[in-house]
Scaffold this motif. Sequence first.
Motif, mmCIF file in Angstrom:
data_model
loop_
_atom_site.group_PDB
_atom_site.id
_atom_site.type_symbol
_atom_site.label_atom_id
_atom_site.label_comp_id
_atom_site.label_asym_id
_atom_site.label_seq_id
_atom_site.Cartn_x
_atom_site.Cartn_y
_atom_site.Cartn_z
ATOM 1 N N LEU A 102 0.869 -1.174 0.000
ATOM 2 C CA LEU A 102 0.000 0.000 0.000
ATOM 3 C C LEU A 102 0.902 1.219 0.000
ATOM 4 O O LEU A 102 1.863 1.292 0.783
ATOM 5 C CB LEU A 102 -0.894 0.023 1.245
ATOM 6 N N LYS A 103 0.585 2.165 -0.879
ATOM 7 C CA LYS A 103 1.383 3.381 -1.000
ATOM 8 C C LYS A 103 0.470 4.591 -1.152
ATOM 9 O O LYS A 103 -0.681 4.463 -1.550
ATOM 10 C CB LYS A 103 2.299 3.310 -2.225
ATOM 11 N N VAL A 104 1.044 5.740 -0.850
ATOM 12 C CA VAL A 104 0.404 7.027 -1.111
ATOM 13 C C VAL A 104 1.375 7.829 -1.962
ATOM 14 O O VAL A 104 2.503 8.086 -1.541
ATOM 15 C CB VAL A 104 0.099 7.797 0.196
ATOM 16 N N ARG A 105 0.954 8.158 -3.179
ATOM 17 C CA ARG A 105 1.797 8.923 -4.104
ATOM 18 C C ARG A 105 3.192 8.319 -4.234
ATOM 19 O O ARG A 105 4.203 9.004 -4.219
ATOM 20 C CB ARG A 105 1.862 10.384 -3.681
ATOM 21 N N GLY A 106 3.231 6.989 -4.291
ATOM 22 C CA GLY A 106 4.490 6.285 -4.467
ATOM 23 C C GLY A 106 5.279 6.057 -3.196
ATOM 24 O O GLY A 106 6.333 5.412 -3.229
ATOM 25 N N ARG A 107 4.799 6.555 -2.086
ATOM 26 C CA ARG A 107 5.516 6.397 -0.810
ATOM 27 C C ARG A 107 4.917 5.223 -0.034
ATOM 28 O O ARG A 107 3.719 5.157 0.181
ATOM 29 C CB ARG A 107 5.459 7.684 -0.008
ATOM 30 N N LEU A 108 5.772 4.344 0.410
ATOM 31 C CA LEU A 108 5.362 3.100 1.050
ATOM 32 C C LEU A 108 4.697 3.325 2.403
ATOM 33 O O LEU A 108 5.227 4.031 3.257
ATOM 34 C CB LEU A 108 6.587 2.197 1.219
#
Length: 116
Positions: free
Chosen positions: A27-33
Amino acid sequence: MTWDDVLASGLTLPGMEASTSYGTPALKVRGRLVTRLRTEDDSLVLHGVPPDEREVLMAVDPRVFHVTPHYAGHPAVLARLAALEPERLWPFLVRRWREVAPRRAVAGFDAARVGE
């Protein structure tokens, strides 16, 4: 829990997306783990957990929380999916999401929760 349960919970957070990390589901947000599945032992990597908190978690509930030598030097703890309850996962997801999500998304999330 299963990975599908993790997805169902995590994808309710704004901007959260299903992705991969090191070839495993994540799961990521804007490519951040935010978190990822360790297929080696069917555990979640829960980032943003300082070593002192990790030690308490492992002492209180070693059936759920553990660490491997690889993660010993990182602010993270591993959680065995089979033993993890959804209500225990949620605070870890939200905390890490807050660390990596855009400030505007966090503010909107907080504003929406005030009315709950």
